[in-house]
Scaffold this active site. Structure first.
Site, mmCIF file in Angstrom:
data_model
loop_
_atom_site.group_PDB
_atom_site.id
_atom_site.type_symbol
_atom_site.label_atom_id
_atom_site.label_comp_id
_atom_site.label_asym_id
_atom_site.label_seq_id
_atom_site.Cartn_x
_atom_site.Cartn_y
_atom_site.Cartn_z
ATOM 1 N N GLU A 1 3.475 -5.286 12.238
ATOM 2 C CA GLU A 1 2.361 -4.333 12.090
ATOM 3 C C GLU A 1 1.351 -5.017 11.184
ATOM 4 O O GLU A 1 1.574 -5.189 9.991
ATOM 5 C CB GLU A 1 2.892 -3.031 11.491
ATOM 6 C CG GLU A 1 1.974 -1.857 11.762
ATOM 7 C CD GLU A 1 0.865 -1.774 10.754
ATOM 8 O OE1 GLU A 1 -0.166 -2.483 10.928
ATOM 9 O OE2 GLU A 1 1.022 -1.033 9.783
ATOM 10 N N ASN B 1 0.798 -1.232 0.000
ATOM 11 C CA ASN B 1 0.000 0.000 0.000
ATOM 12 C C ASN B 1 0.833 1.285 0.000
ATOM 13 O O ASN B 1 0.433 2.268 -0.599
ATOM 14 C CB ASN B 1 -1.038 -0.005 1.127
ATOM 15 C CG ASN B 1 -0.444 -0.247 2.485
ATOM 16 O OD1 ASN B 1 0.643 -0.811 2.614
ATOM 17 N ND2 ASN B 1 -1.133 0.187 3.522
ATOM 18 N N GLU C 1 6.986 1.605 15.474
ATOM 19 C CA GLU C 1 7.785 2.241 14.447
ATOM 20 C C GLU C 1 7.882 3.725 14.811
ATOM 21 O O GLU C 1 6.962 4.297 15.370
ATOM 22 C CB GLU C 1 7.119 2.098 13.076
ATOM 23 C CG GLU C 1 6.618 0.675 12.829
ATOM 24 C CD GLU C 1 7.036 0.082 11.507
ATOM 25 O OE1 GLU C 1 8.196 0.234 11.117
ATOM 26 O OE2 GLU C 1 6.180 -0.539 10.877
ATOM 27 N N CYS D 1 -3.389 0.999 6.750
ATOM 28 C CA CYS D 1 -3.599 0.095 7.882
ATOM 29 C C CYS D 1 -4.301 0.781 9.049
ATOM 30 O O CYS D 1 -5.015 0.148 9.803
ATOM 31 C CB CYS D 1 -2.287 -0.523 8.324
ATOM 32 S SG CYS D 1 -0.987 0.693 8.501
HETATM 33 O O1 TXE Z 1 -0.460 -9.730 2.529
HETATM 34 P P1 TXE Z 1 0.709 -10.647 3.118
HETATM 35 P P2 TXE Z 1 -1.032 -9.616 1.038
HETATM 36 C C1 TXE Z 1 -3.969 -7.040 4.303
HETATM 37 C C2 TXE Z 1 -5.073 -6.713 3.316
HETATM 38 C C3 TXE Z 1 -4.824 -7.640 2.175
HETATM 39 C C4 TXE Z 1 -4.275 -8.857 2.876
HETATM 40 C C5 TXE Z 1 -3.422 -9.757 2.013
HETATM 41 O O2 TXE Z 1 -6.294 -7.013 3.923
HETATM 42 O O3 TXE Z 1 -5.977 -7.958 1.443
HETATM 43 O O4 TXE Z 1 -3.492 -8.323 3.924
HETATM 44 O O5 TXE Z 1 -2.434 -8.963 1.344
HETATM 45 C C6 TXE Z 1 5.203 -11.384 2.272
HETATM 46 N N1 TXE Z 1 6.754 -15.405 5.037
HETATM 47 N N2 TXE Z 1 -2.881 -6.089 4.260
HETATM 48 O O6 TXE Z 1 -1.231 -10.966 0.444
HETATM 49 O O7 TXE Z 1 0.602 -12.047 2.656
HETATM 50 C C7 TXE Z 1 4.600 -10.864 0.987
HETATM 51 O O8 TXE Z 1 5.396 -11.230 -0.111
HETATM 52 C C8 TXE Z 1 7.236 -14.145 4.986
HETATM 53 C C9 TXE Z 1 -2.741 -5.215 5.397
HETATM 54 O O9 TXE Z 1 -0.185 -8.636 0.277
HETATM 55 O O10 TXE Z 1 0.716 -10.420 4.576
HETATM 56 C C10 TXE Z 1 4.579 -9.363 1.259
HETATM 57 O O11 TXE Z 1 5.857 -8.815 1.016
HETATM 58 N N3 TXE Z 1 6.712 -13.188 4.195
HETATM 59 C C11 TXE Z 1 -1.398 -4.576 5.436
HETATM 60 C C12 TXE Z 1 4.264 -9.303 2.746
HETATM 61 O O12 TXE Z 1 4.600 -10.585 3.282
HETATM 62 C C13 TXE Z 1 5.659 -13.511 3.424
HETATM 63 C C14 TXE Z 1 -0.899 -4.070 4.137
HETATM 64 C C15 TXE Z 1 2.797 -9.018 3.064
HETATM 65 O O13 TXE Z 1 2.015 -10.013 2.449
HETATM 66 C C16 TXE Z 1 5.107 -14.818 3.432
HETATM 67 C C17 TXE Z 1 -1.093 -5.043 3.080
HETATM 68 C C18 TXE Z 1 5.705 -15.777 4.288
HETATM 69 N N4 TXE Z 1 5.233 -17.015 4.386
HETATM 70 C C19 TXE Z 1 -2.095 -5.977 3.165
HETATM 71 N N5 TXE Z 1 4.067 -14.834 2.578
HETATM 72 C C20 TXE Z 1 -1.179 -3.576 6.548
HETATM 73 N N6 TXE Z 1 -0.965 -4.052 7.775
HETATM 74 O O14 TXE Z 1 -1.129 -2.399 6.332
HETATM 75 C C21 TXE Z 1 3.968 -13.588 2.050
HETATM 76 N N7 TXE Z 1 4.939 -12.804 2.556
#
Ligand code: TXE
Length: 495
Positions: free
Chosen positions: A268, A170, A476, A302
Site C-alpha cells: 500500500e 501515520n 486489506e 494515504c
Molecule cells: O517512508 P518509507 P518514510 C510517504 C510520505 C513520506 C514518505 C517517506 O510521503 O514523506 O513516504 O516516509 C521501512 N526495506 N508515506 O521514510 O521509507 C521504514 O523503516 C524495507 C506514505 O517513513 O516507505 C518504515 O517502517 N523496509 C505512507 C516503512 O518502511 C524499509 C505512510 C515505511 O518507510 C526500507 C508513510 C527498506 N529498504 C509515508 N527502508 C502511506 N502509504 O500511507 C525503510 N523501510
C-alpha cells in the site's frame, strides 16, 4: 474542553528502556539508542534501541516456532476470541494508548481517541468475526469412472507461515492491527516492524496482547532502521509473506525483493488522490467537501485527496472561502481536546512538504494561503492551498502527504476525468455532486482502488482497501484479505 494531562501510565512508559517485543518478552537489546521525538515540541521524549541481525533472527525464530507449534493447533474460534480480548484491552486502555499515539505522532487527541483507537477496536472485532468462516469449497470434478469408483475434491485455505508487517508512522496502531489481525485470524504468526519515527505504541499493544493470553512468539515487534532491518526481514528464509505500507520507492524495493524470493507481498504505497466537484454544488458544499477530503490529520492519510478539480465558474469563490476556513486552523497542542491544528509527524517529512510547496511556487503555481511555519516550537505547518498552473504541474502529480491541496479548474467534466486518470497512482478518488447517476457512471471510469461519492477518506472494515497502478497491490480487510493471507490447497480423493 481543555488540555489533556498525561496519565502516569504514559509518563512511566515513556521513561522505560525500550527496544523490541520478541517471544512474549520486552527486551531492549544493545543496539544504538534512537530518540523518539514529540512532533509538537520537537523534543526527545523517549529512546528506543535499534535492532539488528540478532533481533531479526530471534523474532523470526520465535514466530516460526510458534507457527509450527501451538498456534497452528489453536482452533480458529480460540484465535478469534484472543482478538476480541485484545479489542477489549484496547478499549480499556483507550486513553493511555491515545495519549501515547498523540505524543509520538502529533495526531490530535480527538483523532487518536476517535479514529486510531476506536477504529482499531472495530477492525479487531471485524477480523475476529472471520473465525470459523475462512474455508475452501467442495468441487464437482469430471474424472471418468471405469469401475464404479467416484471422486470427491475440495479446497482448503492454509496459513502461509510468518508474515512480516512493515509499517508507516501515520497510524501506528491501526495499520499494524490491519496486518496483524488479518494474518493471525488466518493462522499465521507475525513480526511487525514499526516506523523508526513511531516505535513505541506497538510495543505497548504487544504487551497488552501478552496480558490477554496471546502465546509467546505469535506477535513480535522489532524496532530499528528500515534500511537495515527491512532486507534482513524480507530475505529471512522464514518470511512467508510481507505486508508493507509506506512510500512508493521503498515499497517497490520491498516488492522486488519478495518477487526475487517468490513470496507474496501486499503493498500500500499511497497516492495522489483526486476529488472531482461538479457544478451543481454550492461553494459552501464544495469547501466542506475539500476540508473533509484533504485536511484531516494534516493530510497525512494515504487515502486523503491532494488534487481537486473544480468548475471554472466557481473555483475563485471556493478558494476564497477555503482560505478563510483554513485561517481558523490555528496551531495548538495536539493534547488539547479541541486542537484545530497539530504538527506534522516528523522533521524530514515537514522538510519534504515544505520543499514541494517551494518547488511549486518556483514552477509558477500560485500559493493561495498557508504553507509557512508559524512561530514557536514543533513541526507545525499552516495548511496550504495552491492554484496549479496546469494538470502537469508537479504539485498535481507528486504525493505531498501533507496539508496541501492543489486546485485546478475544469471547463468540461470529460477533461477532468482524463486528468484524474493521468496519474501514476490509483489509490482513491471521490466524486461530489447531487447527480448520483452521473457520480456512479464516473466512479466506473475512475482508475482507483476506492472511489467515494460525496465523501472521502472513510474506511470500513467490511470494504476492501488497496491501490492499483503505482499505489500498490493486494487488498486489506473486507473478505478480500483472505486471498492475501492464505494459500489454497486442492485435495482430491477416490472412493
Ligand atoms: O517512508 P518509507 P518514510 C510517504 C510520505 C513520506 C514518505 C517517506 O510521503 O514523506 O513516504 O516516509 C521501512 N526495506 N508515506 O521514510 O521509507 C521504514 O523503516 C524495507 C506514505 O517513513 O516507505 C518504515 O517502517 N523496509 C505512507 C516503512 O518502511 C524499509 C505512510 C515505511 O518507510 C526500507 C508513510 C527498506 N529498504 C509515508 N527502508 C502511506 N502509504 O500511507 C525503510 N523501510
Amino acid at each position: 474542553m481543555g488540555s489533556t494531562t498525561l496519565l502516569t501510565a504514559v509518563s512511566d512508559f515513556l521513561r522505560r528502556e525500550h527496544g523490541h517485543f520478541i517471544n512474549g518478552q520486552c527486551s531492549s537489546g544493545s543496539g544504538t539508542r534512537r530518540p523518539v521525538i514529540d512532533p509538537a515540541s520537537a523534543r526527545r521524549i523517549a529512546e528506543v534501541h535499534d535492532g539488528g541481525a540478532a533481533e531479526v533472527a530471534a523474532a523470526m525464530a520465535a514466530a516460526q516456532a510458534a507457527f509450527n507449534g501451538e498456534w497452528a493447533a489453536t482452533p480458529t474460534l480460540v484465535r478469534g476470541n484472543l482478538l476480541l480480548k485484545l479489542a477489549a484491552a484496547l478499549g480499556a486502555h483507550r486513553e493511555e494508548l491515545a495519549q501515547l499515539e498523540t505524543v509520538c505522532t502529533g495526531k490530535t487527541i480527538a483523532l487518536s481517541r476517535g479514529l486510531e483507537l476506536d477504529q482499531s477496536v472495530a477492525f479487531l472485532r471485524y477480523f475476529a468475526g472471520w473465525a470459523g468462516k475462512i474455508s475452501g469449497e467442495t468441487l464437482d470434478v469430471s474424472i471418468p469412472s471405469f469401475a464404479g469408483e467416484k471422486y470427491r475434491a475440495f479446497t482448503v485455505r492454509e496459513p502461509l507461515g510468518v508474515v512480516v508487517g512493515i509499517l508507516p508512522w501515520n497510524f501506528s496502531i491501526m495499520i499494524a492491527l490491519w496486518k496483524c489481525a488479518a494474518a493471525l485470524i488466518c493462522g499465521n504468526t507475525v513480526v511487525l516492524k514499526p516506523s523508526e519515527f513511531t516505535p513505541l505504541t506497538l510495543l505497548r499493544v504487544a504487551e497488552l496482547a501478552q496480558e490477554v493470553g496471546f502465546p509467546p512468539g505469535i506477535l513480535n515487534v522489532i524496532n530499528g532502521d528500515g534500511k537495515t532491518l527491512g532486507p534482513l526481514l524480507v530475505n529471512h528464509p522464514a518470511c512467508a509473506k510481507v505486508s508493507f505500507t509506506g512510500s512508493m520507492t521503498t515499497g517497490r524495493s520491498v516488492g522486488n525483493a519478495c518477487s526475487a524470493r517468490g513470496i507474496p507481498v501486499t503493498l500500500e504505497l499511497g497516492g495522489k488522490n483526486a476529488a472531482l466537484f461538479l457544478d451543481d454544488l454550492s461553494v459552501e458544499e464544495m469547501v466542506a467537501g475539500i476540508l473533509e477530503a484533504g485536511y484531516v490529520n494534516q493530510g497525512q492519510i494515504c487515502a486523503s485527496a491532494e488534487r481537486f478539480y473544480l468548475p471554472a465558474g466557481k473555483i475563485d469563490a471556493v478558494l476564497q472561502l477555503l482560505s478563510q476556513r483554513l485561517a481558523t486552523f490555528t496551531p495548538a497542542s495536539p493534547l488539547d481536546d479541541d486542537c484545530p491544528l497539530g504538527p506534522l509527524a516528523n522533521a524530514p517529512h515537514l522538510e519534504k512538504v515544505q520543499g514541494l510547496i517551494a518547488a511549486a511556487q518556483r514552477d509558477g503555481d500560485r500559493l493561495i494561503c498557508g504553507g509557512t511555519r508559524p512561530a514557536g516550537e514543533g513541526y507545525y505547518l499552516l495548511p496550504a492551498a495552491i492554484a496549479a498552473r496546469s494538470a502537469d504541474s508537479a504539485i498535481m502529480q507528486q504525493e505531498t502527504f501533507g496539508p496541501v491541496g492543489a486546485f485546478l479548474a475544469w471547463q468540461q467534466e470529460e477533461q477532468a476525468l482524463q486528468w484524474i486518470n493521468d496519474s501514476p497512482y490509483g489509490l482513491s478518488a471521490s466524486v461530489w455532486t447531487h447527480d448520483l447517476s452521473k457520480a456512479l457512471r464516473y466512479s466506473e471510469r475512475i482508475q482507483a482502488g476506492t472511489v467515494w461519492i460525496n465523501m472521502h477518506t472513510f474506511l470500513d472494515p467490511a470494504l476492501p482497501f488497496g491501490g492499483i497502478k503505482g499505489s500498490g497491490n493486494g487488498r486489506e480487510f473486507g473478505s478480500a484479505f483472505i486471498n492475501d493471507y492464505t494459500r489454497l490447497k486442492s485435495v482430491m480423493m477416490r472412493y
